[in-house]
Scaffold this motif. Structure first.
Motif, PDB file in Angstrom:
ATOM      1  N   PRO A   1       0.764  -1.233  -0.066  1.00  0.00           N
ATOM      2  CA  PRO A   1      -0.128   0.050   0.113  1.00  0.00           C
ATOM      3  C   PRO A   1       0.804   1.218   0.074  1.00  0.00           C
ATOM      4  O   PRO A   1       2.018   1.071   0.683  1.00  0.00           O
ATOM      5  N   LEU A   2       0.469   2.155  -0.497  1.00  0.00           N
ATOM      6  CA  LEU A   2       0.878   3.636  -0.509  1.00  0.00           C
ATOM      7  C   LEU A   2       0.997   4.318   0.717  1.00  0.00           C
ATOM      8  O   LEU A   2      -0.212   4.284   1.350  1.00  0.00           O
ATOM      9  N   PRO A   3       2.056   4.745   1.381  1.00  0.00           N
ATOM     10  CA  PRO A   3       1.950   5.472   2.693  1.00  0.00           C
ATOM     11  C   PRO A   3       1.014   6.491   2.625  1.00  0.00           C
ATOM     12  O   PRO A   3       0.907   7.396   1.501  1.00  0.00           O
ATOM     13  N   ARG A   4       0.292   6.739   3.727  1.00  0.00           N
ATOM     14  CA  ARG A   4      -0.888   7.843   4.103  1.00  0.00           C
ATOM     15  C   ARG A   4      -0.174   9.286   4.078  1.00  0.00           C
ATOM     16  O   ARG A   4      -0.424  10.217   3.341  1.00  0.00           O
ATOM     17  N   GLN A   5       1.291   9.263   4.475  1.00  0.00           N
ATOM     18  CA  GLN A   5       2.055  10.440   4.676  1.00  0.00           C
ATOM     19  C   GLN A   5       3.338  10.047   3.903  1.00  0.00           C
ATOM     20  O   GLN A   5       4.189   9.732   4.754  1.00  0.00           O
ATOM     21  N   PRO A   6       3.231   9.982   2.796  1.00  0.00           N
ATOM     22  CA  PRO A   6       4.563   9.567   2.054  1.00  0.00           C
ATOM     23  C   PRO A   6       5.794  10.330   2.098  1.00  0.00           C
ATOM     24  O   PRO A   6       5.662  11.673   2.502  1.00  0.00           O
ATOM     25  N   ILE A   7       6.952   9.887   2.185  1.00  0.00           N
ATOM     26  CA  ILE A   7       8.015  10.586   1.919  1.00  0.00           C
ATOM     27  C   ILE A   7       8.823  10.207   0.637  1.00  0.00           C
ATOM     28  O   ILE A   7       9.085   8.889   0.214  1.00  0.00           O
ATOM     29  N   TRP A   8       8.829  11.083  -0.381  1.00  0.00           N
ATOM     30  CA  TRP A   8       8.947  10.606  -1.588  1.00  0.00           C
ATOM     31  C   TRP A   8      10.605  10.651  -2.190  1.00  0.00           C
ATOM     32  O   TRP A   8      11.609  11.879  -1.628  1.00  0.00           O
ATOM     33  N   LEU A   9      11.300   9.889  -2.586  1.00  0.00           N
ATOM     34  CA  LEU A   9      12.465   9.768  -3.295  1.00  0.00           C
ATOM     35  C   LEU A   9      12.448   9.748  -4.621  1.00  0.00           C
ATOM     36  O   LEU A   9      12.113   8.599  -5.258  1.00  0.00           O
ATOM     37  N   PHE A  10      12.904  10.933  -5.173  1.00  0.00           N
ATOM     38  CA  PHE A  10      12.811  11.195  -6.756  1.00  0.00           C
ATOM     39  C   PHE A  10      14.124  10.857  -7.254  1.00  0.00           C
ATOM     40  O   PHE A  10      15.316  11.400  -6.950  1.00  0.00           O
ATOM     41  N   ASP A  11      14.292  10.047  -8.519  1.00  0.00           N
ATOM     42  CA  ASP A  11      15.559  10.064  -9.318  1.00  0.00           C
ATOM     43  C   ASP A  11      15.260  11.298 -10.125  1.00  0.00           C
ATOM     44  O   ASP A  11      14.218  12.057 -10.029  1.00  0.00           O
ATOM     45  N   LEU A  12      16.341  11.581 -10.624  1.00  0.00           N
ATOM     46  CA  LEU A  12      16.605  12.932 -11.384  1.00  0.00           C
ATOM     47  C   LEU A  12      16.613  12.686 -12.817  1.00  0.00           C
ATOM     48  O   LEU A  12      15.519  12.948 -13.392  1.00  0.00           O
TER      49      LEU A  12
ATOM     50  N   TRP B   1       3.567   0.365  -8.396  1.00  0.00           N
ATOM     51  CA  TRP B   1       2.791   1.068  -9.450  1.00  0.00           C
ATOM     52  C   TRP B   1       3.657   1.324 -10.540  1.00  0.00           C
ATOM     53  O   TRP B   1       4.657   1.738 -10.463  1.00  0.00           O
ATOM     54  N   GLN B   2       2.816   1.585 -11.833  1.00  0.00           N
ATOM     55  CA  GLN B   2       3.546   1.912 -12.975  1.00  0.00           C
ATOM     56  C   GLN B   2       2.707   2.968 -13.660  1.00  0.00           C
ATOM     57  O   GLN B   2       1.536   2.901 -13.971  1.00  0.00           O
ATOM     58  N   VAL B   3       3.512   4.100 -14.153  1.00  0.00           N
ATOM     59  CA  VAL B   3       2.779   5.303 -14.787  1.00  0.00           C
ATOM     60  C   VAL B   3       3.420   5.567 -16.000  1.00  0.00           C
ATOM     61  O   VAL B   3       4.726   5.534 -16.150  1.00  0.00           O
ATOM     62  N   PRO B   4       2.626   6.057 -16.944  1.00  0.00           N
ATOM     63  CA  PRO B   4       3.460   6.249 -18.197  1.00  0.00           C
ATOM     64  C   PRO B   4       4.125   7.474 -18.385  1.00  0.00           C
ATOM     65  O   PRO B   4       5.089   7.641 -19.102  1.00  0.00           O
ATOM     66  N   HIS B   5       3.875   8.397 -17.288  1.00  0.00           N
ATOM     67  CA  HIS B   5       4.566   9.732 -17.438  1.00  0.00           C
ATOM     68  C   HIS B   5       4.530  10.425 -15.772  1.00  0.00           C
ATOM     69  O   HIS B   5       3.907   9.938 -15.262  1.00  0.00           O
ATOM     70  N   LEU B   6       5.468  11.385 -15.634  1.00  0.00           N
ATOM     71  CA  LEU B   6       5.326  11.769 -14.255  1.00  0.00           C
ATOM     72  C   LEU B   6       4.184  12.610 -13.975  1.00  0.00           C
ATOM     73  O   LEU B   6       3.527  12.504 -12.661  1.00  0.00           O
ATOM     74  N   ALA B   7       3.449  13.026 -14.831  1.00  0.00           N
ATOM     75  CA  ALA B   7       2.360  14.008 -14.463  1.00  0.00           C
ATOM     76  C   ALA B   7       1.149  13.095 -14.128  1.00  0.00           C
ATOM     77  O   ALA B   7       0.118  13.342 -13.300  1.00  0.00           O
ATOM     78  N   ALA B   8       1.330  11.819 -14.317  1.00  0.00           N
ATOM     79  CA  ALA B   8       0.063  11.032 -13.981  1.00  0.00           C
ATOM     80  C   ALA B   8       0.386  10.426 -12.341  1.00  0.00           C
ATOM     81  O   ALA B   8      -0.628   9.816 -12.092  1.00  0.00           O
ATOM     82  N   LEU B   9       1.642  10.667 -11.970  1.00  0.00           N
ATOM     83  CA  LEU B   9       1.799  10.587 -10.527  1.00  0.00           C
ATOM     84  C   LEU B   9       0.848  11.232  -9.480  1.00  0.00           C
ATOM     85  O   LEU B   9       0.191  10.307  -8.606  1.00  0.00           O
ATOM     86  N   ALA B  10       0.549  12.297  -9.771  1.00  0.00           N
ATOM     87  CA  ALA B  10      -0.164  13.045  -8.637  1.00  0.00           C
ATOM     88  C   ALA B  10      -1.651  12.408  -8.660  1.00  0.00           C
ATOM     89  O   ALA B  10      -2.381  12.398  -7.869  1.00  0.00           O
TER      90      ALA B  10
ATOM     91  N   ASP C   1      12.870   5.802 -13.099  1.00  0.00           N
ATOM     92  CA  ASP C   1      12.647   5.204 -14.566  1.00  0.00           C
ATOM     93  C   ASP C   1      13.391   4.126 -15.075  1.00  0.00           C
ATOM     94  O   ASP C   1      13.013   3.545 -16.073  1.00  0.00           O
ATOM     95  N   THR C   2      14.237   3.492 -14.077  1.00  0.00           N
ATOM     96  CA  THR C   2      14.872   2.571 -14.097  1.00  0.00           C
ATOM     97  C   THR C   2      14.426   1.357 -13.307  1.00  0.00           C
ATOM     98  O   THR C   2      14.488   1.409 -12.041  1.00  0.00           O
ATOM     99  N   ALA C   3      14.012   0.222 -13.912  1.00  0.00           N
ATOM    100  CA  ALA C   3      13.335  -0.913 -13.266  1.00  0.00           C
ATOM    101  C   ALA C   3      14.179  -1.491 -12.293  1.00  0.00           C
ATOM    102  O   ALA C   3      13.972  -2.106 -11.076  1.00  0.00           O
ATOM    103  N   ALA C   4      15.460  -1.688 -12.551  1.00  0.00           N
ATOM    104  CA  ALA C   4      16.532  -2.318 -11.631  1.00  0.00           C
ATOM    105  C   ALA C   4      16.722  -1.696 -10.416  1.00  0.00           C
ATOM    106  O   ALA C   4      17.131  -2.380  -9.584  1.00  0.00           O
ATOM    107  N   ASN C   5      16.471  -0.370 -10.397  1.00  0.00           N
ATOM    108  CA  ASN C   5      16.881   0.305  -9.273  1.00  0.00           C
ATOM    109  C   ASN C   5      15.604   0.425  -8.327  1.00  0.00           C
ATOM    110  O   ASN C   5      15.755   0.899  -7.009  1.00  0.00           O
TER     111      ASN C   5
ATOM    112  N   VAL D   1       7.599   3.486  -7.475  1.00  0.00           N
ATOM    113  CA  VAL D   1       6.879   3.630  -8.754  1.00  0.00           C
ATOM    114  C   VAL D   1       7.685   3.795  -9.883  1.00  0.00           C
ATOM    115  O   VAL D   1       8.751   4.173  -9.881  1.00  0.00           O
ATOM    116  N   LEU D   2       7.140   3.059 -10.942  1.00  0.00           N
ATOM    117  CA  LEU D   2       8.118   2.979 -12.098  1.00  0.00           C
ATOM    118  C   LEU D   2       7.509   3.908 -13.247  1.00  0.00           C
ATOM    119  O   LEU D   2       6.208   3.648 -13.366  1.00  0.00           O
ATOM    120  N   ILE D   3       8.202   4.689 -13.729  1.00  0.00           N
ATOM    121  CA  ILE D   3       7.725   5.564 -14.922  1.00  0.00           C
ATOM    122  C   ILE D   3       7.852   4.786 -16.233  1.00  0.00           C
ATOM    123  O   ILE D   3       9.463   4.974 -16.446  1.00  0.00           O
TER     124      ILE D   3
END
Length: 217
Positions: A2-13, A201-210, A171-175, A187-189
């Motif tokens: 499950p997605l945490p209710r108060q998530p801490i996001w770790l974003f690749d660049l 979860w998998q989304v086709p692009h970043l904007a779909a994440l929100a 964006d890299t599945a191995a990571n 989350v895989l983009i």
């Protein structure tokens, strides 16, 4: 998971927050090749071949240089291969980048295999520095890049984060694999129907994440 209710996001660049393939990666690759050619006294073609070979074998060209050419200073390599004035001259944010980050609640950290100065410069150039509470770069883990488990453990320890509250966006599945094993949601983009067993979860692009987060909460 499950997605945490108060998530801490770790974003690749790279290729997560901005399209690095359009300008950043070609610039970095050329600069790396030039550095290797000078440092090892190789023709450009041989230096490029070695750069790619080390990247495939070790996950980062830098690790191959550290292992096989100890006279090379990692700091000099990273600085030379990331010419900030050139890299920030042309940036390509993912569509909806600022809006997506603004809509996602919770703290956000950058988790990148790039060097710290590059990460900070790109966040500034993209106009999103204010969204991030910290940057975890290749230097932060003593040159252990994703997907080495040591990088993830060091990040969690450095900021005293509960992995069960964290969500890694990549964006890299191995990571994603080490993250999932540590209890981090993933989350895989990626466009298309090909799935990764390590992505919650998998989304086709970043904007779909929100939208995906709003739907699941």
């Amino acid at each position: 998971m499950p997605l945490p209710r108060q998530p801490i996001w770790l974003f690749d660049l790279d290729n997560t927050l901005h399209d690095a393939s359009r300008h950043a990666f070609p610039t970095i690759d050329a600069a790396m090749t030039g550095f290797i050619a000078d440092a090892l006294q190789l023709p450009d073609a041989d230096a490029s071949t070695l750069r790619v070979a080390y990247w495939h074998r070790y996950g980062a060209t830098l690790l191959g240089l550290i292992r096989h050419h100890p006279h090379v200073d990692p700091r000099h390599f990273l600085a030379h291969s990331h010419p900030l004035d050139v890299l920030t001259r042309s940036v390509h944010p993912m569509p909806g980048l600022a809006r997506t980050l603004a809509r996602l609640p919770g703290r956000k950290y950058l988790f990148t295999n790039g060097p710290h100065d590059y990460a900070e410069a790109m966040l500034a150039a993209l106009g999103i520095s204010h969204h991030f509470a910290g940057v975890f770069s290749i230097e932060s883990a003593r040159y252990a890049p994703k997907p080495q488990a040591r990088a993830y453990r060091t990040l969690l320890r450095q900021w005293q984060l509960d992995p069960r509250r964290c969500v890694l966006v990549e964006d890299t599945a191995a990571n994603l694999k080490p993250a999932r094993r540590l209890g981090i949601a993933t989350v895989l983009i990626r466009k298309g129907t090909r799935r990764s067993v390590w992505a919650d979860w998998q989304v086709p692009h970043l904007a779909a994440l929100a939208g995906r987060w709003s739907h699941r909460r």
